[in-house]
Enzyme design. Structure first.
Site, PDB file in Angstrom:
ATOM      1  N   TYR A   1      44.448 -25.890  -3.965  1.00 38.95           N
ATOM      2  CA  TYR A   1      42.993 -25.537  -4.302  1.00 38.95           C
ATOM      3  C   TYR A   1      42.651 -26.452  -5.396  1.00 38.95           C
ATOM      4  O   TYR A   1      41.358 -26.605  -5.426  1.00 38.95           O
ATOM      5  CB  TYR A   1      42.876 -24.161  -4.236  1.00 38.95           C
TER       6      TYR A   1
ATOM      7  N   LYS B   1      57.263 -23.906   1.933  1.00 29.07           N
ATOM      8  CA  LYS B   1      58.018 -24.964   3.107  1.00 29.07           C
ATOM      9  C   LYS B   1      58.740 -25.892   2.103  1.00 29.07           C
ATOM     10  O   LYS B   1      58.571 -27.019   1.888  1.00 29.07           O
ATOM     11  CB  LYS B   1      56.902 -25.457   3.646  1.00 29.07           C
TER      12      LYS B   1
ATOM     13  N   ASP C   1      55.787 -21.441   8.492  1.00 31.42           N
ATOM     14  CA  ASP C   1      55.091 -21.303   9.640  1.00 31.42           C
ATOM     15  C   ASP C   1      56.094 -20.435  10.569  1.00 31.42           C
ATOM     16  O   ASP C   1      55.484 -19.958  11.507  1.00 31.42           O
ATOM     17  CB  ASP C   1      55.548 -23.037  10.443  1.00 31.42           C
TER      18      ASP C   1
ATOM     19  N   ASP D   1      46.242 -18.117   2.147  1.00 29.97           N
ATOM     20  CA  ASP D   1      44.952 -17.951   2.524  1.00 29.97           C
ATOM     21  C   ASP D   1      44.732 -17.705   3.903  1.00 29.97           C
ATOM     22  O   ASP D   1      44.361 -16.887   4.657  1.00 29.97           O
ATOM     23  CB  ASP D   1      44.121 -19.214   2.268  1.00 29.97           C
TER      24      ASP D   1
ATOM     25  N   ASP E   1      44.811 -14.138   6.768  1.00 29.27           N
ATOM     26  CA  ASP E   1      43.858 -14.119   7.701  1.00 29.27           C
ATOM     27  C   ASP E   1      44.551 -13.586   8.817  1.00 29.27           C
ATOM     28  O   ASP E   1      44.050 -12.592   9.656  1.00 29.27           O
ATOM     29  CB  ASP E   1      43.239 -15.276   7.858  1.00 29.27           C
TER      30      ASP E   1
HETATM   31  C1  IPM Z   1      39.424 -16.357   0.990  1.00 31.59           C
HETATM   32  C2  IPM Z   1      38.383 -17.497   1.322  1.00 31.59           C
HETATM   33  C3  IPM Z   1      37.956 -18.475   0.391  1.00 31.59           C
HETATM   34  C4  IPM Z   1      39.518 -19.130   0.181  1.00 31.59           C
HETATM   35  C5  IPM Z   1      36.843 -19.256   0.449  1.00 31.59           C
HETATM   36  C6  IPM Z   1      35.518 -18.729   0.861  1.00 31.59           C
HETATM   37  C7  IPM Z   1      36.849 -20.362  -0.792  1.00 31.59           C
HETATM   38  O1  IPM Z   1      38.667 -17.777   2.747  1.00 31.59           O
HETATM   39  O2  IPM Z   1      39.042 -15.721  -0.052  1.00 31.59           O
HETATM   40  O3  IPM Z   1      40.478 -16.375   1.713  1.00 31.59           O
HETATM   41  O4  IPM Z   1      39.731 -20.141   0.945  1.00 31.59           O
HETATM   42  O5  IPM Z   1      40.193 -19.029  -0.749  1.00 31.59           O
HETATM   43 MG    MG Z   2      40.584 -17.073   3.222  1.00 34.16          MG
END
Ligand code: IPM
Ligand code: MG
Length: 370
Positions: free
Chosen positions: A143, A194, A227, A251, A255
């Site tokens: 990042y 990884k 993975d 990240d 999710d």
């Molecule tokens: C998160 C989001 C952020 C990230 C974005 C909005 C920059 O997806 O907090 O998970 O990628 O960190």
């Molecule tokens: Mg995110």
């Protein structure tokens, strides 16, 4: 009477403000009904800040954030700002706050509420009772790594570059947070990278192993490739207790873990920095979900992830576990009573609005505290 906590609220874009309006009601309720008091300041972040102040977060807002006891953030981004140059996008506001406040440890719990077991895409027996904590490194890795950019090549084509980079101290400080959490939970930590293809992953694995042996021999440490971890999260998520991983894998995996619980609309997060000499750490709390522009402004959003983020603030910044428990119980109560915003409703189930969800939460708090 303890002094008031300085709280900065950055509602942001999309569904951020309407979710925050409901959470504000709970903050005010806490302020009146419990021992904790708040001095609240507000500011802009994301597209809202671009429109009003010309940048995704202003220097003044960053300054305020650094001087607050905690920051509560809604969400950033939306189609209106999609075409802006990269450095001016709404997301940069959030990334700058994380970076300037050195919020290197991002805690993302994936907890399946009993009443929502059926909202998960997975079979109920796989997710019922699920309680995972993902600790994502938040201020390093790809990042922020240099070099980065898009460059023109002599033949007229282009090249995009990002750099994955981690140092020993960066790995140690986030791993330490994860080991500490594991000690307070199920005593198991799974470190994810990884190492089979990335040198930064090899270093990650070696440093986490060393730290574990030196400082946390009682915590059961395992390692997994990212993975495989994605696959294991949907195959048998309850095998995990605490997961620690880098910025990008964190990240993505968070999710995936979020969806196990039925909805992204339910999941909070805490982003923490180092403890200073006074025992205070900078902290920012935000839902894992985004700004959901498709439903913004329609009173449809689920405010519970933002509310649960506020509960995490009470627990991690202010050591007010009882007050955090109270909010979490209120959430369970309203879910058990069948209150559902659209994102967590089953087909045919009646749906409540954002503000009705807020009403239900306040009623549940009143009842619990009576
Ligand atoms: C998160 C989001 C952020 C990230 C974005 C909005 C920059 O997806 O907090 O998970 O990628 O960190
Ligand atoms: Mg995110």
């Amino acid at each position: 009477m303890a002094s008031n906590k300085k709280l900065l609220i950055l509602a942001g874009d999309g569904i951020g403000p309407e979710a925050m309006t409901q959470v504000r009601r709970v903050v005010d309720w806490m302020d009146k009904r419990r021992s904790v008091g708040f001095d609240i300041d507000e500011g802009l972040v994301g597209g809202a800040a671009i429109d009003a102040e010309g940048a995704p977060v202003s220097d003044a807002t960053v300054e305020k954030a650094m001087n607050s006891d905690a920051v509560l953030l809604g969400a950033v981004g939306g189609p209106k700002w999609d075409d802006l140059p990269f450095a001016q996008k709404p997301e940069r506001g959030l990334l700058r706050l994380r970076k300037d406040m050195v919020l290197f440890a991002n805690l993302r719990p994936a907890l399946c509420f009993d009443a929502l077991v059926d909202a998960s895409a997975l079979k109920p027996e796989l997710v019922s009772g699920l309680d995972i904590m993902i600790v994502r490194e938040l201020t390093g890795g790809i990042y922020f790594g240099e070099p980065r950019g898009i460059e023109e090549l002599p033949d007229g084509t282009r090249r995009g570059i990002n750099t994955q980079v981690y140092t020993t101290p960066e790995i140690q400080r986030v791993a330490r947070v994860a080991f500490d959490l594991a000690k307070k939970r199920g005593n198991r930590l799974c470190s994810v990278e990884k190492a089979n293809v990335m040198e930064s992953g090899v270093l990650w694995r070696e440093e986490v192993t060393k730290l574990g042996a030196a400082e946390f021999p009682e915590v059961e440490l395992s390692h997994m490739y990212a993975d495989n971890c994605a696959m294991q999260l949907v195959r048998n998520p309850k095998q995990f207790d605490v997961i620690v991983t880098d910025n990008l894998f964190g990240d993505i995996l968070s999710d995936a873990a979020a969806m196990l619980t039925g909805s992204l609309g339910m999941l909070p997060s805490a982003s923490l920095g180092d403890m200073d000499a006074q025992g205070r750490r900078m902290a920012l709390y935000e839902p894992v979900h985004g700004s959901a522009p498709d439903i913004a402004g329609q009173n449809k959003a689920n405010p519970l992830a933002t509310l649960l983020s506020f509960a995490m603030m009470l627990r991690y910044s202010f050591d007010l576990g009882d007050d955090a428990d109270l909010i979490e119980q209120a959430v369970q109560d309203v879910l058990a009573a069948g209150k559902r915003t659209g994102d967590i409703a089953q087909p045919g189930q009646p749906v409540v609005s954002t503000s009705e969800m807020g009403d239900a939460i306040l009623a549940a708090l009143d009842k619990r505290a009576a």
